[in-house]
Design a protein around this motif. Structure first.
Motif, PDB file in Angstrom:
ATOM      1  N   ARG A 173     -11.248   5.679  -6.415  1.00 38.44           N
ATOM      2  CA  ARG A 173     -11.005   4.231  -6.475  1.00 38.44           C
ATOM      3  C   ARG A 173     -11.942   3.576  -7.499  1.00 38.44           C
ATOM      4  NH1 ARG A 173     -11.476   2.841  -1.397  1.00 38.44           N
ATOM      5  NH2 ARG A 173      -9.263   2.885  -0.919  1.00 38.44           N
ATOM      6  N   SER A 214     -14.915   7.318   1.324  1.00 37.36           N
ATOM      7  CA  SER A 214     -13.986   6.250   0.949  1.00 37.36           C
ATOM      8  C   SER A 214     -13.564   6.403  -0.514  1.00 37.36           C
ATOM      9  CB  SER A 214     -14.708   4.918   1.148  1.00 37.36           C
ATOM     10  OG  SER A 214     -13.839   3.889   0.823  1.00 37.36           O
ATOM     11  N   GLY A 215     -12.261   6.261  -0.753  1.00 34.30           N
ATOM     12  CA  GLY A 215     -11.750   6.286  -2.128  1.00 34.30           C
ATOM     13  C   GLY A 215     -11.456   7.664  -2.674  1.00 34.30           C
ATOM     14  N   VAL A 216     -11.581   8.730  -1.835  1.00 28.76           N
ATOM     15  CA  VAL A 216     -11.332  10.080  -2.374  1.00 28.76           C
ATOM     16  C   VAL A 216      -9.841  10.394  -2.495  1.00 28.76           C
ATOM     17  CG1 VAL A 216     -13.470  11.265  -1.740  1.00 28.76           C
ATOM     18  CG2 VAL A 216     -11.618  11.085  -0.072  1.00 28.76           C
ATOM     19  N   GLY A 217      -9.012   9.600  -1.787  1.00 29.67           N
ATOM     20  CA  GLY A 217      -7.569   9.835  -1.879  1.00 29.67           C
ATOM     21  C   GLY A 217      -6.942  10.283  -0.569  1.00 29.67           C
ATOM     22  N   LYS A 218      -7.527   9.875   0.550  1.00 22.48           N
ATOM     23  CA  LYS A 218      -6.958  10.269   1.844  1.00 22.48           C
ATOM     24  C   LYS A 218      -5.571   9.662   2.021  1.00 22.48           C
ATOM     25  CE  LYS A 218     -10.559   8.675   4.132  1.00 22.48           C
ATOM     26  NZ  LYS A 218     -11.409   8.245   3.000  1.00 22.48           N
ATOM     27  N   GLY A 219      -5.442   8.405   1.575  1.00 19.90           N
ATOM     28  CA  GLY A 219      -4.151   7.718   1.677  1.00 19.90           C
ATOM     29  C   GLY A 219      -3.080   8.412   0.852  1.00 19.90           C
ATOM     30  N   VAL A 220      -3.422   8.798  -0.382  1.00 14.61           N
ATOM     31  CA  VAL A 220      -2.394   9.426  -1.230  1.00 14.61           C
ATOM     32  C   VAL A 220      -1.975  10.773  -0.653  1.00 14.61           C
ATOM     33  CG1 VAL A 220      -2.798   8.284  -3.457  1.00 14.61           C
ATOM     34  CG2 VAL A 220      -4.160  10.242  -2.860  1.00 14.61           C
ATOM     35  N   THR A 277       1.873   7.141  -6.551  1.00 16.15           N
ATOM     36  CA  THR A 277       0.694   7.720  -7.210  1.00 16.15           C
ATOM     37  C   THR A 277       0.967   9.177  -7.583  1.00 16.15           C
ATOM     38  OG1 THR A 277      -0.803   6.297  -5.998  1.00 16.15           O
ATOM     39  CG2 THR A 277      -1.752   8.296  -6.892  1.00 16.15           C
ATOM     40  N   LYS A 290       2.283   1.786  -3.393  1.00 14.62           N
ATOM     41  CA  LYS A 290       1.275   2.271  -4.341  1.00 14.62           C
ATOM     42  C   LYS A 290       1.013   3.759  -4.101  1.00 14.62           C
ATOM     43  CE  LYS A 290      -2.979   1.400  -6.581  1.00 14.62           C
ATOM     44  NZ  LYS A 290      -4.380   1.418  -6.355  1.00 14.62           N
ATOM     45  N   GLU A 337     -10.739   4.327 -11.006  1.00 20.89           N
ATOM     46  CA  GLU A 337      -9.584   3.486 -11.329  1.00 20.89           C
ATOM     47  C   GLU A 337     -10.030   2.057 -11.675  1.00 20.89           C
ATOM     48  OE1 GLU A 337      -6.686   3.452  -8.200  1.00 20.89           O
ATOM     49  OE2 GLU A 337      -5.216   2.369  -9.400  1.00 20.89           O
ATOM     50  N   ARG A 389       0.856  -1.204   0.000  1.00 20.68           N
ATOM     51  CA  ARG A 389       0.000   0.000   0.000  1.00 20.68           C
ATOM     52  C   ARG A 389       0.885   1.245   0.000  1.00 20.68           C
ATOM     53  NH1 ARG A 389      -4.583   2.712   3.343  1.00 20.68           N
ATOM     54  NH2 ARG A 389      -5.378   3.920   1.587  1.00 20.68           N
ATOM     55  N   ILE A 440      -3.624  13.600  -9.232  1.00 20.12           N
ATOM     56  CA  ILE A 440      -4.293  14.411 -10.237  1.00 20.12           C
ATOM     57  C   ILE A 440      -5.173  15.420  -9.505  1.00 20.12           C
ATOM     58  CG2 ILE A 440      -5.881  14.355 -12.233  1.00 20.12           C
ATOM     59  CD1 ILE A 440      -3.166  12.876 -12.664  1.00 20.12           C
TER      60      ILE A 440
HETATM   61  N1  LIG Z   1      -6.074  12.592  -6.828  1.00 20.35           N
HETATM   62  C1  LIG Z   1      -5.713  11.348  -7.175  1.00 20.35           C
HETATM   63  N2  LIG Z   1      -4.948  11.143  -8.235  1.00 20.35           N
HETATM   64  C2  LIG Z   1      -4.623   9.915  -8.627  1.00 20.35           C
HETATM   65  N3  LIG Z   1      -5.003   8.791  -7.993  1.00 20.35           N
HETATM   66  C3  LIG Z   1      -5.770   8.941  -6.909  1.00 20.35           C
HETATM   67  C4  LIG Z   1      -6.161  10.212  -6.440  1.00 20.35           C
HETATM   68  N4  LIG Z   1      -6.921  10.063  -5.352  1.00 20.35           N
HETATM   69  C5  LIG Z   1      -7.006   8.739  -5.135  1.00 20.35           C
HETATM   70  N5  LIG Z   1      -6.314   8.054  -6.060  1.00 20.35           N
HETATM   71  C6  LIG Z   1      -6.222   6.584  -6.166  1.00 20.35           C
HETATM   72  O1  LIG Z   1      -7.491   6.077  -5.763  1.00 20.35           O
HETATM   73  C7  LIG Z   1      -7.352   4.950  -4.932  1.00 20.35           C
HETATM   74  C8  LIG Z   1      -7.971   5.242  -3.579  1.00 20.35           C
HETATM   75  O2  LIG Z   1      -7.187   6.189  -2.899  1.00 20.35           O
HETATM   76  P1  LIG Z   1      -6.933   6.139  -1.348  1.00 20.35           P
HETATM   77  O3  LIG Z   1      -6.655   4.759  -0.896  1.00 20.35           O
HETATM   78  O4  LIG Z   1      -5.921   7.167  -0.987  1.00 20.35           O
HETATM   79  O5  LIG Z   1      -8.371   6.571  -0.853  1.00 20.35           O
HETATM   80  P2  LIG Z   1      -8.902   6.686   0.671  1.00 20.35           P
HETATM   81  O6  LIG Z   1      -9.713   7.934   0.739  1.00 20.35           O
HETATM   82  O7  LIG Z   1      -7.756   6.577   1.611  1.00 20.35           O
HETATM   83  O8  LIG Z   1      -9.842   5.441   0.735  1.00 20.35           O
HETATM   84  P3  LIG Z   1     -10.346   4.643   2.064  1.00 20.35           P
HETATM   85  O9  LIG Z   1     -11.121   5.636   2.890  1.00 20.35           O
HETATM   86  O10 LIG Z   1     -11.240   3.583   1.501  1.00 20.35           O
HETATM   87  O11 LIG Z   1      -9.128   4.139   2.732  1.00 20.35           O
HETATM   88  C9  LIG Z   1      -5.870   4.662  -4.853  1.00 20.35           C
HETATM   89  O12 LIG Z   1      -5.550   3.690  -5.804  1.00 20.35           O
HETATM   90  C10 LIG Z   1      -5.216   5.983  -5.208  1.00 20.35           C
HETATM   91  O13 LIG Z   1      -3.983   5.773  -5.822  1.00 20.35           O
END
Ligand SMILES: Nc1ncnc2c1ncn2[C@@H]1O[C@H](COP(=O)(O)OP(=O)(O)OP(=O)(O)O)[C@@H](O)[C@H]1O
Length: 567
Positions: free
Chosen positions: A466, A278-284, A246, A242, A469, A239, A249
């Protein structure tokens, strides 16, 4: 004269009439001598019993029978005189007590032999008196072979080692120890001395439990834990990798604002709380903060607080000292927070942290020290925390499900990532980004038709980036042609009408004029991506075409769709 005799005696003449019975017979039969003298035996004993009793061939006969609720042994001794048969003498003996003792003995023996634990009894000299059946599986011989053997000889011959009886004789108290047996079992044995009035040991009762299976299970548990640890690390590493790789964007002003903010706060050590669906990109975003911080050379530890079972979470987060709890590894274990020393710890799904651990986490954040489970010493940790949640954490605070003090400690810098449906300018760039990524990964050359892009921009993306993707990858690998068209798009996307519950998403307070300008700018931008001409843009926004041209100039936009084509 026969009254003091403790067994019942009853004399019957040749005609079967009762001639005499003593006191014990009176008691047993519940009759009085005077009342039965001269009566037929059948009047005194139940007729059926009399029939059974009467010897056919003149030889003595014994029977056990129930008389007046008591078990009685009846012996009939025919009296043979010179003139032949002369009656009989009946001897009646109450055997109720013996019978119940025999039954009790049988019951005790059954219990003794069916006990899962071994019971081994040694006498005051050290000789084996009793061993129950389970002992056969420990020593590899029938228990009868052990009876009478001395513990020291058995120890010498390797039936068991060491002998607990020896220790009990030496120490004259209860002793518990671990013992190995001839068949390779490992036993936990407890020897209990039994003393007589003069203080001499008369018996040693040893209880043993086979713990070989437990030891095997413990070993297997340790191995499994090690394996789970390795997998968890691998998942975390994948993770991390990944997220680190990333390319973020961010075309929409909302995302640009988020990046501006995190780039500024990355340098300082403040705790950050990232919220968003969920999936908005908090991890990135968390990964970006770590990469841009002065801790970038240190570890980046990702802890998914919602994915670790609650009963393991404490030891996973804070580690444990040797022997902290049953099943703990002998050498103890570093927790994930300690592993983040010198770096950043990302607490994903922080709202799932149980209340008792919220207290412990608060202490670590405030004091920069932690105590391992079962430990007594504080360990100093130098960690920067980033937390994230997709739940309404403020509501949880109001409902008492999340500690207010911890919330404020985490929320020093709040970062809110809006859902993708409220930053539609990011959708097309994200799709293009993922199309490039998968073209490269799968050695393809695919692209999406403008109609498809149009449909995808309208879609509300509940799974956010997510979902984009995943959908792009799925469409690319399942479509044969190089052009992905509307026919390839799943029905649920085509049928979604793109209507949003609230079309404008307000992130925070700002001057009204600025907000109106911002909405106007975004609408023009969005319309330009979907429309081919400024006339079309004017039509969807329901204004004059000249207004559109003016606004494009005002906001210095280079609308992708409208600019590429002639008005
Ligand atoms: N702005 C962005 N540009 C490119 N890729 C992104 C972007 N935001 C998210 N992603 C991609 O989308 C996927 C989900 O991102 P991430 O895991 O950071 O979401 P999250 O908000 O942490 O989700 P969760 O709450 O489910 O943990 C990942 O594969 C990440 O690489």
């Amino acid at each position: 004269m026969l009254d003091p005799v403790p067994v019942g005696l009853l004399l019957v003449d040749a005609g079967g009439r009762v001639e005499f019975l003593n006191r014990a017979a009176e008691d047993l039969l519940g009759v009085e001598r005077s009342a039965v003298a001269g009566r037929q035996l059948g009047d005194v004993l139940p007729a059926v019993l009399v029939e059974q009793l009467w010897p056919q061939d003149g030889s003595p006969l014994s029977r056990k029978m129930e008389i007046n609720g008591r078990k009685v042994a009846v012996q009939v001794n025919p009296l043979v005189g010179e003139e032949g048969a002369g009656g009989a003498m009946l001897v009646l003996q109450d055997i109720s007590l013996c019978e119940s003792l025999r039954e009790a003995k049988e019951e005790l023996e059954a219990i003794f032999n069916s006990s899962y634990d071994e019971i081994y009894v040694v006498d005051g000299e050290g000789y084996t008196r009793r061993v129950n059946k389970i002992g056969e599986s420990y020593y590899g011989v029938e228990v009868e072979k052990i009876i009478g053997e001395h513990y020291s000889e058995m120890e010498e011959e390797g039936y068991f080692n060491p002998s607990v009886s020896r220790r009990v004789f030496e120490e004259r108290r209860r002793v518990t120890m671990v013992q190995r047996t001839k068949t390779g079992k490992t036993l936990i044995v407890t020897g209990n001395p039994v003393f007589d009035e003069s203080g001499r040991i008369t018996r040693i009762v040893v209880n043993s439990r086979d713990v070989s299976e437990l030891i095997n299970l413990r070993q297997r548990l340790e191995d499994t834990e090690q394996l789970v640890d390795n997998y968890r690390r691998l998942v975390m590493y994948l993770r991390q990798e990944k997220l680190e790789n990333t390319e973020i964007i961010a075309v929409s002003p909302q995302m640009k604002q988020v990046l501006d903010l995190v780039d500024r706060v990355a340098q300082v050590d403040s705790t950050i709380l990232i919220t968003g669906e969920s999936g908005v990109g908090k991890g990135v975003i968390a990964s970006r903060i770590h990469k841009l911080s002065k801790r970038c050379k240190g570890p980046f530890i990702i802890i998914n607080c919602g994915a670790i079972p609650e009963n393991l979470l404490e030891s996973e987060l804070f580690g444990y000292e040797p022997g902290a709890f049953t099943g703990a590894r002998r050498e103890g274990k570093k927790g994930l927070i300690e592993m983040g020393d010198g770096g950043t710890v990302f607490l994903d799904e922080v709202a799932d942290l149980p209340l008792n651990l919220q207290v412990k986490l608060l202490q670590v954040i405030q004091e920069k020290k932690l105590m391992r489970v079962g430990g007594s010493q504080q360990i100093v940790v130098n960690v920067r925390f980033i937390a994230a949640t997709n739940r309404d954490i403020q509501k949880m605070v109001r409902e008492g499900l999340f500690r207010e003090d911890l919330y404020y400690r985490l929320n020093v810098v709040p970062v809110t990532i809006p859902p993708l449906r409220y930053r539609k300018e990011d959708i097309v760039p994200l799709i293009e980004h993922f199309v490039n990524k998968f073209n490269l990964k799968y050695d393809m050359n695919k692209h999406f038709s403008p109609e498809v892009l149009d449909l995808l921009v309208k879609y509300h993306w509940p799974g956010n980036v997510r979902e984009v993707e995943n959908l792009v990858e799925r469409l690319m690998v399942t479509t044969d042609s190089n052009l992905i068209e509307t026919v390839h798009i799943p029905d649920y996307i085509i049928n979604s009408n793109g209507e949003l519950p609230g079309r404008v998403y307000v992130l925070g307070i700002c001057p009204l004029k600025q907000a109106v300008d911002e909405v106007e700018r975004q609408l023009i931008m969005l319309a330009s991506q979907r429309c081919k001409t400024t006339y079309e843009m004017a039509s969807v926004l329901q204004v004059n075409q000249s207004t559109i041209v003016r606004k494009i100039q005002k906001y210095r936009l280079h609308p992708a769709g409208a600019n590429r084509r002639k008005n």
